[in-house]
Design a protein around this motif. Structure first.
Motif, PDB file in Angstrom:
ATOM      1  N   PRO A 145     -28.005 -12.916  15.713  1.00  0.00           N
ATOM      2  CA  PRO A 145     -27.276 -12.173  16.759  1.00  0.00           C
ATOM      3  C   PRO A 145     -26.694 -13.075  17.843  1.00  0.00           C
ATOM      4  O   PRO A 145     -25.617 -12.790  18.376  1.00  0.00           O
ATOM      5  CB  PRO A 145     -28.338 -11.228  17.328  1.00  0.00           C
ATOM      6  N   LEU A 148     -23.509 -14.478  16.456  1.00  0.00           N
ATOM      7  CA  LEU A 148     -22.471 -13.450  16.442  1.00  0.00           C
ATOM      8  C   LEU A 148     -21.875 -13.254  17.835  1.00  0.00           C
ATOM      9  O   LEU A 148     -20.659 -13.151  18.004  1.00  0.00           O
ATOM     10  CB  LEU A 148     -23.055 -12.127  15.928  1.00  0.00           C
ATOM     11  N   ARG A 152     -17.880 -14.159  19.013  1.00  0.00           N
ATOM     12  CA  ARG A 152     -16.994 -13.146  19.597  1.00  0.00           C
ATOM     13  C   ARG A 152     -16.592 -13.522  21.028  1.00  0.00           C
ATOM     14  O   ARG A 152     -15.491 -13.192  21.465  1.00  0.00           O
ATOM     15  CB  ARG A 152     -17.696 -11.792  19.595  1.00  0.00           C
ATOM     16  N   GLU A 162     -14.115 -17.246  10.787  1.00  0.00           N
ATOM     17  CA  GLU A 162     -15.035 -16.401  11.544  1.00  0.00           C
ATOM     18  C   GLU A 162     -15.606 -15.295  10.668  1.00  0.00           C
ATOM     19  O   GLU A 162     -16.800 -14.975  10.766  1.00  0.00           O
ATOM     20  CB  GLU A 162     -14.306 -15.788  12.742  1.00  0.00           C
ATOM     21  N   LEU A 166     -19.568 -14.838  10.066  1.00  0.00           N
ATOM     22  CA  LEU A 166     -20.165 -13.564  10.452  1.00  0.00           C
ATOM     23  C   LEU A 166     -20.838 -12.895   9.267  1.00  0.00           C
ATOM     24  O   LEU A 166     -21.942 -12.323   9.395  1.00  0.00           O
ATOM     25  CB  LEU A 166     -19.091 -12.641  11.033  1.00  0.00           C
ATOM     26  N   ALA A 169     -24.105 -14.709   8.583  1.00  0.00           N
ATOM     27  CA  ALA A 169     -25.132 -14.438   9.592  1.00  0.00           C
ATOM     28  C   ALA A 169     -25.667 -13.017   9.490  1.00  0.00           C
ATOM     29  O   ALA A 169     -26.861 -12.778   9.715  1.00  0.00           O
ATOM     30  CB  ALA A 169     -24.558 -14.682  10.989  1.00  0.00           C
ATOM     31  N   ARG A 170     -24.828 -12.062   9.147  1.00  0.00           N
ATOM     32  CA  ARG A 170     -25.264 -10.672   9.090  1.00  0.00           C
ATOM     33  C   ARG A 170     -26.104 -10.365   7.858  1.00  0.00           C
ATOM     34  O   ARG A 170     -27.079  -9.618   7.932  1.00  0.00           O
ATOM     35  CB  ARG A 170     -24.045  -9.745   9.115  1.00  0.00           C
TER      36      ARG A 170
END
Length: 299
Positions: A145, A148, A152, A162, A166, A169-170
């Protein structure tokens, strides 16, 4: 006032008018951006209308803004009106030919400058990304998080890179690999260090925040060193600029004294020879001086 001096005055008036129109359009564009930032796009005009009110309606400001938007990406083409003025003053088509040849050269130089600014902006965004992620980690967020949020907040990556980071990471992918892939962007070399810190933290359990703090400090020191070097070389670049405009100053002074330098340079064999030799020497001198200064920047 002689005919030559009158022609010089007319040419100067044309150049001043072009510069004034450019300045007015630039000022209008800045005011438009300020209104959008301060008032919000949807707060101006009718609800749901996301158009800029300064560009609606048949006004000279709208025309100037549209003209500036069209010219801004094609500034190299401004060589042609300058060449046209010189052609009128010198009563010769040679300045038009020189202006047409200068358009691709000036465009190449402008593109190189734009790429350099983009590279430096991305490098600064990577420094901000490291600081933002470290701050979020110290505030208690988990690494994914925090990353992230940092992406952003800073916009350090391009859209495709990106999206890849992302997604990793998610959904538990290889974040370090995605960061190393994104580090191939021009100016994003610092992402390789971020990927190394991430890999060490995942494999060895080391503190990610501490590693990012050290990485941010190193990247920031590199950026500050670059800025200090650029400030020291500002005088050298000023000298190069003065050398570039000296021939134009000489032409203006000669015209003011009634020597008719444009006629001599463009309509006599000796003048054409001097013009060719002088242009070659001017180009070689500017290239050599710029090469020396850029060599100092790379030290």
């Amino acid at each position: 006032m002689t005919g030559e001096q009158g022609a010089v005055a007319q040419g100067a008036a044309v150049l001043c008018a072009v510069a004034a129109l450019w300045r007015v359009a630039e000022r209008e564009q800045g005011l438009r951006r300020a209104r959008l930032v301060l008032a919000g796009v949807g707060a101006v005009g009718t609800p749901g209308d996301h158009r800029d009110p300064g560009l609606t309606g048949p006004s000279w400001r709208a025309v100037g803004a549209r003209w500036w938007a069209a010219v801004r990406g094609r500034r190299a083409w401004l060589c042609l009106p300058v060449a046209a003025v010189l052609a009128v003053l010198g009563e010769s088509p040679l300045p038009l030919v020189a202006g047409a040849l200068a358009v691709p050269l000036v465009g190449r130089r402008l593109r190189a400058s734009a790429l350099r600014r983009e590279r430096e902006a991305r490098s600064d965004a990577v420094v901000g990304l490291c600081g933002a992620v470290a701050a979020e980690l110290r505030a208690g967020r988990q690494p994914a998080p925090a990353l992230l949020f940092g992406l952003r907040a800073t916009g350090a990556l391009g859209p495709q890179e990106e999206a890849e980071v992302l997604a990793a990471a998610r959904f538990g992918g290889d974040v370090a690999r995605a960061l190393r892939s994104a580090a191939r962007q021009d100016g994003a070399d610092g992402l390789a260090g971020l990927a190394a810190c991430w890999q060490v933290a995942v494999d060895g359990g080391a503190g990610l925040a501490a590693g990012l703090d050290r990485l941010e400090a190193a990247l920031r020191e590199h950026r500050d060193q670059r800025e200090r070097l650029r400030a020291q070389l500002a005088g050298a670049w000023a000298t190069v600029a003065v050398l570039a405009v000296l021939p134009a100053v000489g032409l203006v002074l000669g015209s003011a004294l009634g020597a008719r330098p444009l006629y001599v340079l463009l309509h006599t064999p000796v003048g054409l020879g001097c013009l060719a030799v002088g242009a070659a020497l001017e180009a070689a001198g500017l290239w050599w001086a710029a090469r020396i200064v850029r060599g100092g920047e790379r030290v």
